[in-house]
Design a protein around this motif. Structure first.
Motif, PDB file in Angstrom:
ATOM      1  N   GLU A  87     -28.179  39.778   7.750  1.00 41.76           N
ATOM      2  CA  GLU A  87     -27.564  38.509   8.167  1.00 41.76           C
ATOM      3  C   GLU A  87     -28.592  37.375   8.146  1.00 41.76           C
ATOM      4  O   GLU A  87     -28.326  36.283   7.636  1.00 41.76           O
ATOM      5  N   PHE A  88     -29.774  37.636   8.682  1.00 43.50           N
ATOM      6  CA  PHE A  88     -30.808  36.606   8.749  1.00 43.50           C
ATOM      7  C   PHE A  88     -31.444  36.372   7.381  1.00 43.50           C
ATOM      8  O   PHE A  88     -31.734  35.234   7.016  1.00 43.50           O
ATOM      9  N   VAL A  89     -31.649  37.424   6.634  1.00 39.09           N
ATOM     10  CA  VAL A  89     -32.211  37.283   5.283  1.00 39.09           C
ATOM     11  C   VAL A  89     -31.282  36.433   4.421  1.00 39.09           C
ATOM     12  O   VAL A  89     -31.721  35.514   3.721  1.00 39.09           O
ATOM     13  N   ASN A  90     -29.981  36.708   4.494  1.00 34.89           N
ATOM     14  CA  ASN A  90     -29.017  35.945   3.702  1.00 34.89           C
ATOM     15  C   ASN A  90     -29.005  34.474   4.099  1.00 34.89           C
ATOM     16  O   ASN A  90     -28.874  33.596   3.240  1.00 34.89           O
ATOM     17  N   ARG A  91     -29.152  34.206   5.374  1.00 40.36           N
ATOM     18  CA  ARG A  91     -29.197  32.812   5.827  1.00 40.36           C
ATOM     19  C   ARG A  91     -30.412  32.099   5.239  1.00 40.36           C
ATOM     20  O   ARG A  91     -30.317  30.929   4.833  1.00 40.36           O
TER      21      ARG A  91
END
Length: 128
Positions: free
Chosen positions: A61-65
């Protein structure tokens, strides 16, 4: 191991170097085994870094953001479970200044960015 090991043929080059010729399937098996061994070695290194705290896992989730271009400071702050107030206080800047940096309305000094990176336990490069 199968009978293909008995099909090794040895040849000698004009320079006197002795070569072993093996079936392609056996060669491919050897390459795959080497790649597996290299993968295991790399995995052990990562696991050791995870164990000693020099490496961490970041949820998708954070990597994609980050990949999608969301402000890195905001993403890392939220990943660390920090509020804007917490981070601003830790860094010694106002919440308004932090908000301006996170929204792109302000750049922040290099000194502030270094302090933000340190408070988030990341490198300045992670914010670029």
């Amino acid at each position: 191991m199968g009978k293909e090991h008995n099909t090794v043929q040895y040849i000698q080059t004009a320079a006197g170097e002795r070569l072993a010729v093996i079936p392609e399937a056996e060669y491919q098996r050897m390459v795959e085994a080497l790649e597996d061994r290299q993968d295991i070695k790399a995995t052990r290194k990562i696991m050791a870094r995870l164990k000693d705290g020099t490496e961490e896992l970041i949820p998708t989730e954070f990597v994609n953001r980050l990949i999608d271009g969301e402000n890195a400071i905001k993403v890392w702050r939220e990943f660390r479970g920090m509020s804007a107030d917490d981070l601003a206080e830790k860094v010694g800047i106002s919440v308004n200044d932090l908000s301006a940096i996170e929204t792109g309305d302000g750049d922040g000094s290099f000194g502030s960015i270094k302090k933000i990176a340190a408070a988030l336990r990341i490198s300045v490069d992670d914010l670029a």
